[in-house]
Scaffold this motif. Sequence first.
Motif, mmCIF file in Angstrom:
data_model
loop_
_atom_site.group_PDB
_atom_site.id
_atom_site.type_symbol
_atom_site.label_atom_id
_atom_site.label_comp_id
_atom_site.label_asym_id
_atom_site.label_seq_id
_atom_site.Cartn_x
_atom_site.Cartn_y
_atom_site.Cartn_z
ATOM 1 N N VAL A 1 -21.197 58.338 32.185
ATOM 2 C CA VAL A 1 -21.431 57.615 33.445
ATOM 3 C C VAL A 1 -20.265 57.848 34.404
ATOM 4 O O VAL A 1 -20.457 58.165 35.581
ATOM 5 N N TRP A 2 -19.040 57.695 33.872
ATOM 6 C CA TRP A 2 -17.875 57.825 34.732
ATOM 7 C C TRP A 2 -17.694 59.243 35.264
ATOM 8 O O TRP A 2 -17.406 59.447 36.444
ATOM 9 N N PHE B 1 -6.006 62.923 36.484
ATOM 10 C CA PHE B 1 -5.632 61.518 36.350
ATOM 11 C C PHE B 1 -6.843 60.634 36.026
ATOM 12 O O PHE B 1 -6.854 59.871 35.055
ATOM 13 N N LEU B 2 -7.882 60.751 36.822
ATOM 14 C CA LEU B 2 -9.033 59.858 36.688
ATOM 15 C C LEU B 2 -9.975 60.261 35.555
ATOM 16 O O LEU B 2 -10.904 59.522 35.234
ATOM 17 N N SER B 3 -9.719 61.408 34.931
ATOM 18 C CA SER B 3 -10.511 61.807 33.766
ATOM 19 C C SER B 3 -9.971 61.212 32.476
ATOM 20 O O SER B 3 -10.616 61.298 31.427
ATOM 21 N N ASP B 4 -8.787 60.626 32.538
ATOM 22 C CA ASP B 4 -8.163 60.053 31.350
ATOM 23 C C ASP B 4 -8.938 58.801 30.922
ATOM 24 O O ASP B 4 -9.054 57.843 31.692
ATOM 25 N N PRO B 5 -9.466 58.770 29.710
ATOM 26 C CA PRO B 5 -10.250 57.611 29.270
ATOM 27 C C PRO B 5 -9.454 56.323 29.165
ATOM 28 O O PRO B 5 -10.029 55.236 29.143
ATOM 29 N N ARG B 6 -8.125 56.412 29.108
ATOM 30 C CA ARG B 6 -7.317 55.185 29.118
ATOM 31 C C ARG B 6 -7.188 54.622 30.530
ATOM 32 O O ARG B 6 -6.970 53.426 30.701
ATOM 33 N N VAL B 7 -7.278 55.484 31.526
ATOM 34 C CA VAL B 7 -7.126 55.045 32.909
ATOM 35 C C VAL B 7 -8.398 54.364 33.404
ATOM 36 O O VAL B 7 -8.344 53.327 34.073
ATOM 37 N N VAL B 8 -9.547 54.945 33.090
ATOM 38 C CA VAL B 8 -10.833 54.363 33.482
ATOM 39 C C VAL B 8 -11.674 54.177 32.226
ATOM 40 O O VAL B 8 -12.145 55.148 31.631
ATOM 41 N N GLU B 9 -11.841 52.936 31.813
ATOM 42 C CA GLU B 9 -12.571 52.629 30.581
ATOM 43 C C GLU B 9 -14.035 52.318 30.890
ATOM 44 O O GLU B 9 -14.501 51.201 30.742
ATOM 45 N N ILE B 10 -14.735 53.344 31.348
ATOM 46 C CA ILE B 10 -16.168 53.272 31.611
ATOM 47 C C ILE B 10 -16.822 54.305 30.702
ATOM 48 O O ILE B 10 -16.216 55.346 30.438
ATOM 49 N N PRO C 1 8.304 50.182 33.200
ATOM 50 C CA PRO C 1 9.026 49.066 32.580
ATOM 51 C C PRO C 1 8.158 48.174 31.700
ATOM 52 O O PRO C 1 8.601 47.742 30.643
ATOM 53 N N GLN C 2 6.928 47.897 32.153
ATOM 54 C CA GLN C 2 6.027 47.020 31.400
ATOM 55 C C GLN C 2 4.967 47.891 30.719
ATOM 56 O O GLN C 2 4.165 48.545 31.398
ATOM 57 N N TYR C 3 4.941 47.877 29.402
ATOM 58 C CA TYR C 3 3.953 48.691 28.683
ATOM 59 C C TYR C 3 2.535 48.367 29.126
ATOM 60 O O TYR C 3 2.163 47.201 29.314
ATOM 61 N N ALA C 4 1.714 49.401 29.244
ATOM 62 C CA ALA C 4 0.276 49.250 29.452
ATOM 63 C C ALA C 4 -0.396 50.467 28.831
ATOM 64 O O ALA C 4 0.185 51.561 28.794
ATOM 65 N N GLY C 5 -1.607 50.289 28.355
ATOM 66 C CA GLY C 5 -2.340 51.402 27.780
ATOM 67 C C GLY C 5 -2.512 52.565 28.738
ATOM 68 O O GLY C 5 -2.312 53.726 28.354
ATOM 69 N N PRO C 6 -2.870 52.300 30.013
ATOM 70 C CA PRO C 6 -3.076 53.406 30.957
ATOM 71 C C PRO C 6 -1.788 54.084 31.437
ATOM 72 O O PRO C 6 -1.863 55.043 32.197
ATOM 73 N N THR C 7 -0.635 53.587 31.025
ATOM 74 C CA THR C 7 0.617 54.213 31.437
ATOM 75 C C THR C 7 1.386 54.723 30.216
ATOM 76 O O THR C 7 1.251 55.880 29.825
ATOM 77 N N SER C 8 2.158 53.865 29.581
ATOM 78 C CA SER C 8 2.923 54.288 28.405
ATOM 79 C C SER C 8 2.013 54.744 27.275
ATOM 80 O O SER C 8 2.330 55.684 26.540
ATOM 81 N N GLY C 9 0.868 54.078 27.127
ATOM 82 C CA GLY C 9 -0.062 54.452 26.069
ATOM 83 C C GLY C 9 -0.561 55.866 26.214
ATOM 84 O O GLY C 9 -0.643 56.631 25.245
ATOM 85 N N VAL D 1 0.940 58.276 27.815
ATOM 86 C CA VAL D 1 2.056 59.198 27.581
ATOM 87 C C VAL D 1 2.108 59.573 26.100
ATOM 88 O O VAL D 1 2.252 60.744 25.735
ATOM 89 N N PHE D 2 1.974 58.564 25.248
ATOM 90 C CA PHE D 2 1.959 58.810 23.812
ATOM 91 C C PHE D 2 0.802 59.735 23.446
ATOM 92 O O PHE D 2 0.955 60.660 22.636
ATOM 93 N N ASP D 3 -0.365 59.498 24.031
ATOM 94 C CA ASP D 3 -1.531 60.331 23.755
ATOM 95 C C ASP D 3 -1.249 61.796 24.077
ATOM 96 O O ASP D 3 -1.576 62.698 23.294
#
Length: 338
Positions: free
Chosen positions: A57-58, A44-53, A146-154, A156-158
């Motif tokens: 470094v991250w 989960f936390l390795s996903d670059p959409r979830v943590v944009e650092i 329900p509400q689109y966000a890059g770290p969620t629906s985005g 999924v598309f990836d």
Amino acid sequence: MYKFSGLDKDTGHQARGKKGVLLMNLGTPDEPTTPSVRRYLAEFLSDPRVVEIPRLVWLTILHGIILRTRPAKSAALYKEIWTENGSPLMDISKRQQAKLQAQLDEQGIDAKVYLAMRYGNPSTASTLQQMHKEGVDEITVLPLYPQYAGPTSGTVFDAIARELMKWRFVPSINFINTYHDNQDYIDALAESIEQDFAMHGKPKKLVMSYHGMPKRNHLLGDPYYCFCAKTTRLVVEKLGLTEDDYVMTFQSRFGKAEWLGPYTDATIEQLGNTGVDDIAVICPAFSADCLETLEEIKGENREVFEEAGGKQFRYIEALNDHPSHIKMMLGLVEPYLK
């Protein structure tokens, strides 16, 4: 002229052409144990959409600090909400899958409903491979955010795109990226709130708590905050509430960066401190109850409120497998299946 000869008449394509619905949610550890939670959090936390650092470094922080300390703490929290059927999120998701399938069957729609998690099991890749083996060539993807966000629906598309990049024959994809203002969704939320008010009375304040996001994401163009605001406005209008009746907040922040506000825990504490001693909390961004609703809101935030002087705290559960929620799902996918 070259002539084809000896071509196998049964190439397997005759059995294809089926339609499928792919329900997707965030995911959950397989077990409430430290090793299982560590595997889940690492993905989960390795996903670059979830943590944009910056990546290097991250990953140093993640593997050097977070994955050494957080899994044990999170595992203890998962144990508090675990049921005889396992993870609440997984249990509810399976019920949603089964009930949506029953609705499609009742409508005479020839399509199979599949379930995948973005992180953990059943994985996106394995579920897509199963759909391919079963002859599904037209996939309607419904991320249950329900509400689109890059770290969620985005993301999924990836995940879907990464798997399909390996395929020789790419299926037709219908991707439902948001339903924040879908009328059936708004009606279902309003109905759940009305039922709570009818049973317990109208609280002094309705807290509509959405999952948080770094403010930086919003400033860079992620529409999530705006979609949350629209959901709130439509539900409030449907219920006929005034500005004094409700507040929109954001929960589950992580790290030291500024996140979308106001923060749920700070707001609930302030309400208790200022004499608003009767509140109800609903989490419209969650399609199924999970750690963030059952432990964080129903548990931690209840304690925050009571310690601040609050007396009546109630959590209005997620839409889960309620009939109005399944009806909404059917309405979203049905146009792509007929």
